[in-house]
Design a protein around this motif. Structure first.
Motif, PDB file in Angstrom:
ATOM      1  N   TYR A 115       0.852  -1.189   0.000  1.00 46.25           N
ATOM      2  CA  TYR A 115       0.000   0.000   0.000  1.00 46.25           C
ATOM      3  C   TYR A 115       0.885   1.234   0.000  1.00 46.25           C
ATOM      4  O   TYR A 115       1.846   1.329   0.773  1.00 46.25           O
ATOM      5  CB  TYR A 115      -0.902   0.018   1.234  1.00 46.25           C
ATOM      6  N   SER A 120      -5.898  -4.159   2.562  1.00 43.48           N
ATOM      7  CA  SER A 120      -5.993  -3.184   1.474  1.00 43.48           C
ATOM      8  C   SER A 120      -6.495  -3.810   0.183  1.00 43.48           C
ATOM      9  O   SER A 120      -7.004  -3.108  -0.698  1.00 43.48           O
ATOM     10  CB  SER A 120      -4.626  -2.538   1.236  1.00 43.48           C
ATOM     11  N   TYR A 175     -10.651   1.854   0.989  1.00 43.80           N
ATOM     12  CA  TYR A 175      -9.492   1.893   0.103  1.00 43.80           C
ATOM     13  C   TYR A 175      -9.810   2.482  -1.267  1.00 43.80           C
ATOM     14  O   TYR A 175      -8.907   2.698  -2.069  1.00 43.80           O
ATOM     15  CB  TYR A 175      -8.877   0.500  -0.016  1.00 43.80           C
ATOM     16  N   ASN A 197      -9.565   6.351   0.648  1.00 43.02           N
ATOM     17  CA  ASN A 197      -8.283   6.557   1.335  1.00 43.02           C
ATOM     18  C   ASN A 197      -8.244   7.855   2.151  1.00 43.02           C
ATOM     19  O   ASN A 197      -7.301   8.654   2.026  1.00 43.02           O
ATOM     20  CB  ASN A 197      -7.135   6.552   0.316  1.00 43.02           C
ATOM     21  N   VAL A 205      -6.238   1.045   9.010  1.00 40.47           N
ATOM     22  CA  VAL A 205      -7.059   1.135   7.800  1.00 40.47           C
ATOM     23  C   VAL A 205      -7.589   2.561   7.713  1.00 40.47           C
ATOM     24  O   VAL A 205      -7.681   3.255   8.728  1.00 40.47           O
ATOM     25  CB  VAL A 205      -8.239   0.132   7.827  1.00 40.47           C
TER      26      VAL A 205
END
Length: 477
Positions: A194, A226, A341, A344, A379
């Motif tokens: 990531y 991710s 994700y 973000n 996360v």
């Protein structure tokens, strides 16, 4: 690679530093004790006797509790248990019980098993066997304890009518769901390299996940799951992006989002009440934050058991509720991770530290600001997975157990000795979502959107899975 399957060195690091990881310390798992079932005076279920109906109901509750007891075996001792991994075990176990029971007493569509109906099979034996095989298949590390549990439970049915036929049905139902989920993508953990963004509002690795011990891929840190949504198969929803919400704060970019009025309000709120030692946070808000820390699949399973007992659900309806609830939890987490994700968006701990450079004159940094319960989950912020899971749980319970239920009280595996009372499951979901602000993990917008996303997922799961058999011919052998 996932640190759930990482080398011993990585597992040791996780054990030391990640006591409260996986979408927050909600990853804490505690076995749910079977409820007293004296209130459930079931007279018949699909024509079977009152005694066999009660035995079947007890078996459903016992198998459900055993799945919770088995969950810690999914990770090495001391390592955190991700809620989406936990939900998979619970879903497999409860679906196996549901399918086995409906192969004996056909009231609802089965999920994986399509074998013949056997009304002469012992319902309790079918349920217990399905639970045993499903738990051992999904959590091999719990085989010893689950074998011992099963030996005692099935031994109590010795000599009962339809025992061997029930055992056969249970074996078949568990094998069907295990086969259906064998290649669901969970084994890989959804972890991939990531690369964080560098603009205001972009997610950054948070401490301690930005240290060398967590730099598994040479990207500077670790972000969990991710790649989960791209590789994992949901239980019921069509795909992980089906319920993706709008962009954070309705903005065209994360940099634009942090300039909005709502973000500014949310920033200053969580900065004031989400930190460790924040004087503006009340004692009750602190209790709420810690009460809801445990994994949502565990907490909402407990609530589902309470509601099932309170509303006197029979074995078939209780098994269906538990199966839908945990499939919904899994799909809720999968939906949330996909959105996290996709957008973000950064966490409050990063936002407070970098406020001087976010371009917003109404935000300011605070040196040393840290969340109430360290560490911040690795996360992105938006939407809150914890709120999504709570919304899904409430929506499913409301749909499966219609009508206005009584208020209920529940406990928590993350705050021992505390009981909280709620007027409805909706009120519990509301408080669950707010807890993520009080603990410092999420902005208010992420919790509101997460709860709405979860409600949409839950409604879909309840509408499209394990449906009532509408026609008499569907119920025939």
């Amino acid at each position: 690679m996932s640190f759930r399957t990482a080398p011993p060195r990585v597992a040791k690091v996780v054990s030391v530093l990640l006591l409260a990881w996986a979408c927050g310390p909600e990853s804490t798992s505690s076995p749910t004790e079977p409820l007293a079932l004296s209130a459930n005076e079931v007279t018949s279920v699909g024509g079977i006797s009152r005694l066999n109906a009660t035995l079947a109901l007890n078996a459903v509750f016992a198998g459900n509790a055993q799945s919770v007891a088995a969950a810690p075996s999914l990770v090495p001792p001391g390592a955190p248990l991700a809620p989406f991994i936990e939900a998979r075990l619970y879903a497999i176990a409860n679906v196996a019980m549901h399918d086995a029971l409906n192969a004996v007493i056909p009231r609802y569509a089965r999920y994986a098993d399509n074998g013949p109906i056997d009304r002469r099979a012992g319902a309790a034996a079918a349920v217990l066997t399905a639970a045993h095989d499903a738990i051992v298949g999904a959590a091999p590390g719990a085989a010893t304890s689950t074998d011992a549990w099963y030996a005692t439970a099935i031994g109590a049915l010795a000599g009962s009518e339809g025992l061997d036929r029930g055992v056969a049905v249970g074996h078949r139902a568990a094998a069907a769901i295990l086969a259906k989920r064998a290649a669901d993508g969970v084994a890989a953990g959804g972890v991939a390299p990531y690369h964080p963004g560098s603009n205001p509002g972009d997610y950054r690795f948070t401490f301690p996940f930005n240290t060398p011990g967590f730099d598994f891929f040479g990207t500077g840190g670790f972000a969990d799951a991710s790649n989960w949504a791209a590789t994992v198969t949901p239980f019921v929803i069509r795909n992980a992006s089906q319920f993706r919400p709008r962009a954070p704060y309705g903005a065209s970019s994360n940099a634009a989002a942090v300039l909005t009025r709502r973000y500014t309000s949310d920033f200053n709120e969580v900065k004031a009440i989400g930190c460790n030692g924040c004087p503006a946070r009340s004692a009750e808000q602190t209790e709420i934050a810690l009460f809801w820390m445990e994994n949502s699949p565990t907490g909402w399973n407990r609530i589902g058991r309470i509601v099932a007992d309170q509303r006197n659900l029979d074995a078939v309806d209780a098994a269906r509720l538990f199966a839908l609830l945990q499939m919904g939890e899994f799909d809720a987490y999968t939906s949330s991770l996909e959105a996290k994700y996709f957008y973000n968006f950064w966490r409050p701990v990063s936002a407070v530290a970098l406020a001087a450079t976010d371009g917003n004159p109404l935000t300011s940094p605070a040196t040393g600001w840290e969340v109430l319960a360290f560490p911040t989950p690795p996360v992105p912020d938006y939407p809150s997975a914890h709120a999504t899971a709570g919304g899904a749980g409430a929506a499913i319970i409301e749909e499966v157990v219609p009508g206005r239920g009584r208020s209920f009280a529940t406990t928590s595996g993350s705050l021992a000795g505390v009981t909280r009372t709620f007027s409805s499951v909706a009120a519990a979901a509301d408080e669950n979502a707010l807890s993520r602000i009080y603990i410092g993990y999420h902005f208010r917008h992420a919790t509101k959107v997460g709860k709405a996303q979860g409600r949409a997922v839950g409604a879909y799961v309840a509408e499209h899975a394990l449906r009532p058999l509408d026609h008499e011919e569907d119920r025939e052998d």
